[in-house]
Design a protein around this motif. Structure first.
Motif, PDB file in Angstrom:
ATOM      1  N   ALA A  81       0.778  -0.963   0.058  1.00  0.00           N
ATOM      2  CA  ALA A  81       0.294   0.453  -0.135  1.00  0.00           C
ATOM      3  C   ALA A  81       1.215   0.991   0.347  1.00  0.00           C
ATOM      4  O   ALA A  81       0.648   2.767  -0.331  1.00  0.00           O
ATOM      5  N   GLY A  82       2.332   1.080   0.290  1.00  0.00           N
ATOM      6  CA  GLY A  82       3.046   2.642   0.424  1.00  0.00           C
ATOM      7  C   GLY A  82       2.790   3.306   1.364  1.00  0.00           C
ATOM      8  O   GLY A  82       3.141   4.263   1.653  1.00  0.00           O
ATOM      9  N   LEU A  83       3.015   2.364   2.700  1.00  0.00           N
ATOM     10  CA  LEU A  83       1.803   3.123   3.991  1.00  0.00           C
ATOM     11  C   LEU A  83       3.211   2.922   5.057  1.00  0.00           C
ATOM     12  O   LEU A  83       3.530   1.510   4.870  1.00  0.00           O
ATOM     13  N   PRO A  84       3.737   3.393   5.863  1.00  0.00           N
ATOM     14  CA  PRO A  84       4.831   3.280   7.036  1.00  0.00           C
ATOM     15  C   PRO A  84       3.869   2.070   7.765  1.00  0.00           C
ATOM     16  O   PRO A  84       2.797   1.936   7.753  1.00  0.00           O
ATOM     17  N   MET A  85       5.046   1.929   7.755  1.00  0.00           N
ATOM     18  CA  MET A  85       4.077  -0.396   9.014  1.00  0.00           C
ATOM     19  C   MET A  85       3.559   0.336  10.466  1.00  0.00           C
ATOM     20  O   MET A  85       4.293   1.285  11.243  1.00  0.00           O
ATOM     21  N   PRO A  86       2.363   0.188  10.256  1.00  0.00           N
ATOM     22  CA  PRO A  86       1.711   0.507  11.480  1.00  0.00           C
ATOM     23  C   PRO A  86       1.562  -0.464  12.712  1.00  0.00           C
ATOM     24  O   PRO A  86       2.009  -1.609  12.969  1.00  0.00           O
ATOM     25  N   ARG A  87       1.385  -0.010  13.372  1.00  0.00           N
ATOM     26  CA  ARG A  87       1.457  -0.390  15.274  1.00  0.00           C
ATOM     27  C   ARG A  87       0.339  -1.842  15.034  1.00  0.00           C
ATOM     28  O   ARG A  87      -0.679  -1.436  14.233  1.00  0.00           O
ATOM     29  N   VAL A  88       0.297  -2.783  15.511  1.00  0.00           N
ATOM     30  CA  VAL A  88      -0.008  -4.156  15.061  1.00  0.00           C
ATOM     31  C   VAL A  88      -0.714  -4.668  16.968  1.00  0.00           C
ATOM     32  O   VAL A  88      -0.135  -4.990  17.697  1.00  0.00           O
ATOM     33  N   THR A 101      -7.386   2.469  13.706  1.00  0.00           N
ATOM     34  CA  THR A 101      -6.816   3.892  14.569  1.00  0.00           C
ATOM     35  C   THR A 101      -5.639   4.921  13.474  1.00  0.00           C
ATOM     36  O   THR A 101      -4.596   4.395  13.442  1.00  0.00           O
ATOM     37  N   GLY A 102      -5.873   5.708  14.903  1.00  0.00           N
ATOM     38  CA  GLY A 102      -4.607   6.913  14.901  1.00  0.00           C
ATOM     39  C   GLY A 102      -4.690   7.819  13.435  1.00  0.00           C
ATOM     40  O   GLY A 102      -6.240   8.299  12.988  1.00  0.00           O
ATOM     41  N   ARG A 103      -3.812   9.120  14.095  1.00  0.00           N
ATOM     42  CA  ARG A 103      -4.376  10.510  13.697  1.00  0.00           C
ATOM     43  C   ARG A 103      -3.720  10.112  12.273  1.00  0.00           C
ATOM     44  O   ARG A 103      -4.287  11.375  11.458  1.00  0.00           O
ATOM     45  N   ASN A 104      -2.804   9.794  11.880  1.00  0.00           N
ATOM     46  CA  ASN A 104      -2.733  10.012  10.353  1.00  0.00           C
ATOM     47  C   ASN A 104      -1.418   8.679   9.753  1.00  0.00           C
ATOM     48  O   ASN A 104      -1.081   7.747  10.673  1.00  0.00           O
ATOM     49  N   PRO A 105      -0.807   8.451   9.149  1.00  0.00           N
ATOM     50  CA  PRO A 105      -0.137   6.887   8.680  1.00  0.00           C
ATOM     51  C   PRO A 105       0.602   6.609   9.355  1.00  0.00           C
ATOM     52  O   PRO A 105       1.238   5.472   9.759  1.00  0.00           O
ATOM     53  N   GLU A 106       1.246   7.699   9.210  1.00  0.00           N
ATOM     54  CA  GLU A 106       2.667   8.146  10.248  1.00  0.00           C
ATOM     55  C   GLU A 106       2.450   7.229  11.854  1.00  0.00           C
ATOM     56  O   GLU A 106       3.162   7.623  12.383  1.00  0.00           O
ATOM     57  N   HIS A 107       1.428   7.659  12.095  1.00  0.00           N
ATOM     58  CA  HIS A 107       0.382   7.347  13.520  1.00  0.00           C
ATOM     59  C   HIS A 107      -0.465   6.232  13.751  1.00  0.00           C
ATOM     60  O   HIS A 107      -0.863   6.318  14.120  1.00  0.00           O
ATOM     61  N   ALA A 108      -0.746   5.759  12.740  1.00  0.00           N
ATOM     62  CA  ALA A 108      -1.714   4.171  12.893  1.00  0.00           C
ATOM     63  C   ALA A 108      -1.210   3.254  14.022  1.00  0.00           C
ATOM     64  O   ALA A 108      -0.476   2.298  13.764  1.00  0.00           O
ATOM     65  N   VAL A 128      -9.015  -8.480   4.741  1.00  0.00           N
ATOM     66  CA  VAL A 128      -9.653  -7.713   6.076  1.00  0.00           C
ATOM     67  C   VAL A 128      -8.528  -6.980   6.299  1.00  0.00           C
ATOM     68  O   VAL A 128      -8.639  -5.501   6.848  1.00  0.00           O
ATOM     69  N   MET A 129      -7.322  -7.713   6.451  1.00  0.00           N
ATOM     70  CA  MET A 129      -6.439  -5.978   6.997  1.00  0.00           C
ATOM     71  C   MET A 129      -6.120  -5.136   5.844  1.00  0.00           C
ATOM     72  O   MET A 129      -6.013  -3.775   5.884  1.00  0.00           O
ATOM     73  N   ALA A 130      -6.147  -5.966   4.548  1.00  0.00           N
ATOM     74  CA  ALA A 130      -6.215  -4.494   3.100  1.00  0.00           C
ATOM     75  C   ALA A 130      -7.039  -4.093   3.059  1.00  0.00           C
ATOM     76  O   ALA A 130      -6.427  -1.904   3.232  1.00  0.00           O
ATOM     77  N   HIS A 131      -8.530  -3.521   3.721  1.00  0.00           N
ATOM     78  CA  HIS A 131      -9.325  -2.953   3.524  1.00  0.00           C
ATOM     79  C   HIS A 131      -9.178  -2.052   4.794  1.00  0.00           C
ATOM     80  O   HIS A 131      -9.329  -1.191   4.631  1.00  0.00           O
ATOM     81  N   GLU A 132      -8.696  -2.660   6.324  1.00  0.00           N
ATOM     82  CA  GLU A 132      -8.166  -1.687   6.989  1.00  0.00           C
ATOM     83  C   GLU A 132      -7.177  -0.609   7.232  1.00  0.00           C
ATOM     84  O   GLU A 132      -7.299   0.560   7.473  1.00  0.00           O
ATOM     85  N   LEU A 133      -5.746  -1.174   5.847  1.00  0.00           N
ATOM     86  CA  LEU A 133      -4.704  -0.469   6.090  1.00  0.00           C
ATOM     87  C   LEU A 133      -5.550   1.057   4.431  1.00  0.00           C
ATOM     88  O   LEU A 133      -4.983   1.737   4.294  1.00  0.00           O
ATOM     89  N   ALA A 134      -6.481   0.302   3.988  1.00  0.00           N
ATOM     90  CA  ALA A 134      -7.630   1.465   2.833  1.00  0.00           C
ATOM     91  C   ALA A 134      -7.775   2.277   3.737  1.00  0.00           C
ATOM     92  O   ALA A 134      -7.329   3.692   3.079  1.00  0.00           O
ATOM     93  N   HIS A 135      -8.577   1.603   4.893  1.00  0.00           N
ATOM     94  CA  HIS A 135      -8.527   3.383   5.817  1.00  0.00           C
ATOM     95  C   HIS A 135      -7.362   3.948   6.172  1.00  0.00           C
ATOM     96  O   HIS A 135      -7.692   5.770   6.089  1.00  0.00           O
ATOM     97  N   VAL A 136      -5.812   3.719   6.436  1.00  0.00           N
ATOM     98  CA  VAL A 136      -5.203   4.262   6.738  1.00  0.00           C
ATOM     99  C   VAL A 136      -4.677   5.600   5.769  1.00  0.00           C
ATOM    100  O   VAL A 136      -4.594   6.649   5.872  1.00  0.00           O
ATOM    101  N   ARG A 137      -4.675   4.377   4.375  1.00  0.00           N
ATOM    102  CA  ARG A 137      -4.473   4.797   2.856  1.00  0.00           C
ATOM    103  C   ARG A 137      -5.487   6.017   3.012  1.00  0.00           C
ATOM    104  O   ARG A 137      -4.829   8.089   2.687  1.00  0.00           O
TER     105      ARG A 137
END
Length: 283
Positions: A81-88, A101-108, A128-137
């Motif tokens: 997705a080209g995103l920073p690694m979120p906390r899991v 959740t989080g305030r931006n992709p860098e703090h997701a 499902v996790m790709a769906h959640e990362l789409a919310h982040v993106r």
């Protein structure tokens, strides 16, 4: 930028609602006190609402050592997705569900229940996790988390308005009808705000998740399974904090009364149809 604007509008609308309730409770003094509370809540929601929501669900953070398969799945999807690694995070709940959740992709952060891990295949969980990362993106996560926190605050303030509203010289509620209306309409207004921002972005996150995972059929299958299982397995934390329901991939509430009327999620059947239409070979 558009979602940041929506978040600012949401915060302004909720601040105005706080001030209106404060005015009904205590005139100009009550309005100014409510303004101060709203400003403090807006600040708190922006910086700390994600931590609050994760704590509500007793989510525990995992890493490549404690949950290697799940963590690496999220890591791979974040790279795609080209995103920073979120906390899991993992939530010890039988009900199958997940959220970001989080305030931006860098703090997701992304979270999934142990129930969803048992119910779904690896391929479906990946969808499902790709769906959640789409919310982040798409930067949905800030407005989603802020609205959940503020909706809970509105409900609390409305209850205070009913219990501690203005009193006459004999100690009776000065205007019991207004107090009752505030108690009923303020949480309803919060629900309408959440509903307005939730349904369209679920479709977009489904589309984005299918693109990230490259497997729309897997996400469609996951939604059907979650829908079937979630109806029979209550999610206790969500029932205690219904304002957070709109964050989940599937509505976790039992659905009685107003909860069903103001569902924050589109119909599962329509979501599945849209995903299948994206699948290779679909007519």
């Amino acid at each position: 930028m558009f979602n940041l604007m929506k978040t600012a509008i949401l915060m302004a609308a909720i601040t105005a609602l706080f001030m209106a309730i404060g005015s009904l409770m205590g005139g100009q003094t009550g309005m100014m006190l409510a303004l101060a509370v709203a400003v403090a809540m807006n600040f708190f929601s922006y910086w700390f609402s994600d931590k609050m929501v994760l704590k509500m669900y007793n989510a525990r953070e995992v890493d490549a050592t404690s949950a290697p398969q799940f963590y690496r799945m999220v890591q791979d999807l974040a790279q795609r997705a080209g995103l920073p690694m979120p906390r899991v995070y993992v939530i010890d709940e039988d009900a199958p569900n997940a959220f970001a959740t989080g305030r931006n992709p860098e703090h997701a952060a992304v979270a999934a229940t142990t129930g969803i891990m048992r119910v779904l295949s690896e391929r479906e969980l990946r969808g499902v996790m790709a769906h959640e990362l789409a919310h982040v993106r798409h930067r949905d996560i800030l407005i989603s988390t802020v609205s959940a926190t503020m909706a809970g605050a509105i409900s609390m303030l409305a209850n205070f308005a009913m219990i501690f509203g203005g009193r006459d010289s004999e100690g009776r509620p000065a205007n019991p009808i207004v107090g009752l209306l505030v108690m009923l309409l303020a949480p309803l207004a919060a629900s309408l705000i959440q509903m307005a921002i939730s349904r369209s972005r679920e479709f977009e996150a489904d589309r984005g998740g299918a693109e990230i995972s490259g497997d729309p059929r897997a996400l469609a299958s996951a939604l059907e399974k979650i829908h079937a299982y979630a109806r029979g397995i209550p999610m206790a934390a969500a029932e205690r904090h219904p304002e957070t329901a709109q964050m989940m991939i599937m509505n976790p509430l039992s659905g009685g009364g107003l909860r069903g009327l103001f569902s924050t999620h589109p119909a599962t059947e329509e979501r599945v149809q849209r995903l299948l239409a994206m699948a290779p070979g679909a007519q």
